[in-house]
Design a protein around this motif. Structure first.
Motif, PDB file in Angstrom:
ATOM      1  N   LEU A   3     -19.177 -32.978  12.977  1.00 52.49           N
ATOM      2  CA  LEU A   3     -19.087 -34.244  13.686  1.00 52.49           C
ATOM      3  C   LEU A   3     -19.861 -34.300  14.988  1.00 52.49           C
ATOM      4  O   LEU A   3     -19.987 -35.372  15.554  1.00 52.49           O
ATOM      5  N   ILE A   4     -20.386 -33.184  15.497  1.00 51.87           N
ATOM      6  CA  ILE A   4     -20.833 -33.237  16.876  1.00 51.87           C
ATOM      7  C   ILE A   4     -22.342 -33.336  17.053  1.00 51.87           C
ATOM      8  O   ILE A   4     -22.830 -33.318  18.163  1.00 51.87           O
ATOM      9  N   THR A 211     -34.944 -36.704  17.696  1.00 54.01           N
ATOM     10  CA  THR A 211     -34.282 -35.920  18.731  1.00 54.01           C
ATOM     11  C   THR A 211     -32.837 -35.650  18.350  1.00 54.01           C
ATOM     12  O   THR A 211     -32.094 -36.567  18.005  1.00 54.01           O
ATOM     13  N   VAL A 212     -32.454 -34.388  18.412  1.00 50.47           N
ATOM     14  CA  VAL A 212     -31.073 -33.987  18.166  1.00 50.47           C
ATOM     15  C   VAL A 212     -30.369 -33.819  19.507  1.00 50.47           C
ATOM     16  O   VAL A 212     -30.875 -33.139  20.408  1.00 50.47           O
ATOM     17  N   ALA A 213     -29.219 -34.448  19.649  1.00 54.92           N
ATOM     18  CA  ALA A 213     -28.407 -34.283  20.859  1.00 54.92           C
ATOM     19  C   ALA A 213     -27.203 -33.418  20.514  1.00 54.92           C
ATOM     20  O   ALA A 213     -26.500 -33.689  19.548  1.00 54.92           O
ATOM     21  N   ILE A 214     -26.965 -32.353  21.280  1.00 51.82           N
ATOM     22  CA  ILE A 214     -25.870 -31.419  21.010  1.00 51.82           C
ATOM     23  C   ILE A 214     -24.761 -31.648  22.023  1.00 51.82           C
ATOM     24  O   ILE A 214     -25.001 -31.689  23.230  1.00 51.82           O
ATOM     25  N   VAL A 215     -23.540 -31.789  21.508  1.00 51.90           N
ATOM     26  CA  VAL A 215     -22.382 -32.104  22.332  1.00 51.90           C
ATOM     27  C   VAL A 215     -21.387 -30.954  22.283  1.00 51.90           C
ATOM     28  O   VAL A 215     -21.116 -30.400  21.217  1.00 51.90           O
ATOM     29  N   ASN A 216     -20.841 -30.574  23.422  1.00 50.29           N
ATOM     30  CA  ASN A 216     -19.764 -29.577  23.456  1.00 50.29           C
ATOM     31  C   ASN A 216     -18.466 -30.265  23.062  1.00 50.29           C
ATOM     32  O   ASN A 216     -18.058 -31.233  23.698  1.00 50.29           O
ATOM     33  N   PRO A 217     -17.801 -29.807  21.997  1.00 48.66           N
ATOM     34  CA  PRO A 217     -16.584 -30.484  21.537  1.00 48.66           C
ATOM     35  C   PRO A 217     -15.451 -30.481  22.559  1.00 48.66           C
ATOM     36  O   PRO A 217     -14.521 -31.274  22.446  1.00 48.66           O
ATOM     37  N   ASN A 219     -15.968 -31.314  25.549  1.00 49.49           N
ATOM     38  CA  ASN A 219     -16.342 -32.424  26.424  1.00 49.49           C
ATOM     39  C   ASN A 219     -17.249 -33.349  25.631  1.00 49.49           C
ATOM     40  O   ASN A 219     -18.469 -33.378  25.825  1.00 49.49           O
ATOM     41  N   LYS A 220     -16.655 -34.090  24.699  1.00 51.46           N
ATOM     42  CA  LYS A 220     -17.420 -34.836  23.707  1.00 51.46           C
ATOM     43  C   LYS A 220     -18.276 -35.951  24.300  1.00 51.46           C
ATOM     44  O   LYS A 220     -19.202 -36.436  23.649  1.00 51.46           O
ATOM     45  N   ASN A 221     -17.977 -36.365  25.505  1.00 50.45           N
ATOM     46  CA  ASN A 221     -18.740 -37.451  26.118  1.00 50.45           C
ATOM     47  C   ASN A 221     -19.993 -36.961  26.831  1.00 50.45           C
ATOM     48  O   ASN A 221     -20.747 -37.762  27.378  1.00 50.45           O
ATOM     49  N   HIS A 222     -20.204 -35.657  26.817  1.00 49.29           N
ATOM     50  CA  HIS A 222     -21.342 -35.098  27.542  1.00 49.29           C
ATOM     51  C   HIS A 222     -22.300 -34.389  26.589  1.00 49.29           C
ATOM     52  O   HIS A 222     -21.923 -33.440  25.906  1.00 49.29           O
ATOM     53  N   VAL A 223     -23.526 -34.864  26.540  1.00 50.32           N
ATOM     54  CA  VAL A 223     -24.590 -34.179  25.808  1.00 50.32           C
ATOM     55  C   VAL A 223     -25.161 -33.105  26.724  1.00 50.32           C
ATOM     56  O   VAL A 223     -25.666 -33.410  27.810  1.00 50.32           O
ATOM     57  N   VAL A 269     -20.615 -24.238  15.628  1.00 49.88           N
ATOM     58  CA  VAL A 269     -21.877 -23.552  15.323  1.00 49.88           C
ATOM     59  C   VAL A 269     -22.879 -24.596  14.855  1.00 49.88           C
ATOM     60  O   VAL A 269     -22.602 -25.356  13.923  1.00 49.88           O
ATOM     61  N   THR A 270     -24.032 -24.631  15.496  1.00 51.60           N
ATOM     62  CA  THR A 270     -25.122 -25.503  15.077  1.00 51.60           C
ATOM     63  C   THR A 270     -26.282 -24.630  14.625  1.00 51.60           C
ATOM     64  O   THR A 270     -26.717 -23.741  15.374  1.00 51.60           O
ATOM     65  N   VAL A 271     -26.768 -24.859  13.417  1.00 51.73           N
ATOM     66  CA  VAL A 271     -27.861 -24.064  12.860  1.00 51.73           C
ATOM     67  C   VAL A 271     -29.057 -24.960  12.570  1.00 51.73           C
ATOM     68  O   VAL A 271     -28.913 -26.029  11.979  1.00 51.73           O
ATOM     69  N   PHE A 272     -30.224 -24.505  12.984  1.00 49.91           N
ATOM     70  CA  PHE A 272     -31.490 -25.168  12.699  1.00 49.91           C
ATOM     71  C   PHE A 272     -32.250 -24.318  11.690  1.00 49.91           C
ATOM     72  O   PHE A 272     -32.391 -23.107  11.880  1.00 49.91           O
TER      73      PHE A 272
END
Length: 326
Positions: A3-4, A211-217, A219-223, A269-272
């Motif tokens: 979801l993030i 562009t991919v924006a990564i969010v810390n779960p 603090n979901k309102n902050h990229v 975990v985000t994987v590219f």
């Protein structure tokens, strides 16, 4: 739970390019799919999106374990009985799945589907499963018991009661295949977002990369970072919304197929990777392997990078990733 990740889509109101991005959201494979294509008008975009949908539905029919007429269901129903001849496409998907299992020391395992549903993350669990129950649940799990015969294109599950399933790789594979169909049809750029399993190709019609924006779960309102991406895939697995708590310990919905116990210590975990199929499988695998082992394994893979957020909110990245921290 994926979801993030957010893809920043730039609508080209102020550009004079002939092509523009068109997006449609649909329910496919039991999940939310967003299909974005560059096209000259909505009619052309609709034709392209229909092509992608047809391909995704074809993949679902091939790999579904719920459809009793699918090849996957036939494999499962003949576990411990006889090998089943399958299409070259399904055979190769299973073959690649076993290669990822080997690469991750079994942290990824399509035979996890045979594990009994001891863990439930829908609010109905009232007690912790016993060690014996967990041991019994993993007795029919083990990728080394999936026997492939290349000469006859057959798949055999050695143990009666074994099952395979593609929940941790199927949507990524569908995204890759849909993208491939559209590329072959002449679509120069687009995105297939399979409920967070994202495959991109080309650039935005204005020439800029997606562009991919990564969010810390936490603090979901902050990229906290962005990353340009083109002709690649990105997948995030997270455990911050589906979990149970017993004896003041938090147990996530991502289960280690080798032990039957939930993974711990990581929340995202985000994987590219070049393909969504690989990114999908590795995102779950890193969760199970843990931060140190997971990063070490990712650092050994060409063109694969990852971002890990632990359960205290600390952020860790693989060696060669270049993200724009905000």
């Amino acid at each position: 739970m994926k979801l993030i990740i957010k893809i920043a889509l730039v609508l080209l109101i102020h550009h004079s390019c002939a092509a523009q991005p068109f997006k449609q959201t649909l329910l496919l494979m039991g999940s939310r799919f967003e299909i974005t294509v560059s096209a000259k008008d909505s009619m052309e975009a609709g034709q392209y999106i229909n092509m992608a949908v047809d391909e995704i539905l074809r993949i679902e029919k091939l790999i579904s374990s719920w459809d009793e007429n699918s090849q996957t269901s036939e494999i499962n129903s003949n576990a411990g009985i006889k090998p089943v001849k399958v299409s070259a496409e399904l055979f190769q998907l299973i073959e690649r799945s076993l290669a990822i299992s080997h690469l991750t020391d079994g942290a990824f395992d399509i035979s996890f589907a045979g594990m009994s549903q001891l863990w439930r993350f829908d609010g109905t669990m009232t007690s912790m499963p016993t060690d014996e129950e967990i041991k019994t649940s993993v007795a029919k799990v083990g990728y080394t018991n999936i026997i492939l015969n290349k000469e006859s294109n057959t798949v055999f599950l050695k143990l009666k009661g074994m099952k395979i399933g593609f929940g941790a790789i199927g949507k990524g594979y569908a995204a890759d295949k849909a993208a491939s169909i559209l590329v072959d049809a002449g679509v120069t750029s687009g995105i297939i977002n399979a409920s967070g399993d994202i495959k991109t190709w080309g650039n935005q019609p204005n020439g800029e990369k997606w562009t991919v924006a990564i969010v810390n779960p936490l603090n979901k309102n902050h990229v906290f970072a962005t990353l340009p991406i083109s002709n690649g895939a990105v997948v995030t697995s997270g455990n911050y919304e589906k979990y149970v708590r017993f004896n003041n310990k938090r147990y996530s919905h991502i289960i280690d197929p080798r032990t039957g116990y939930p993974s711990r210590g990581i929340i995202s975990v985000t994987v590219f990777a070049p393909k969504a199929e690989l990114a999908d499988a590795l995102a779950t695998s890193v969760f199970v392997m843990g931060k140190e082992v997971g990063l070490n394994r990712i650092n050994q893979l060409p063109k694969v990078e990852c971002v890990i957020i632990d359960d205290e909110g600390a952020i860790f990245t693989s060696n060669n990733i270049k993200i724009n921290k905000l």
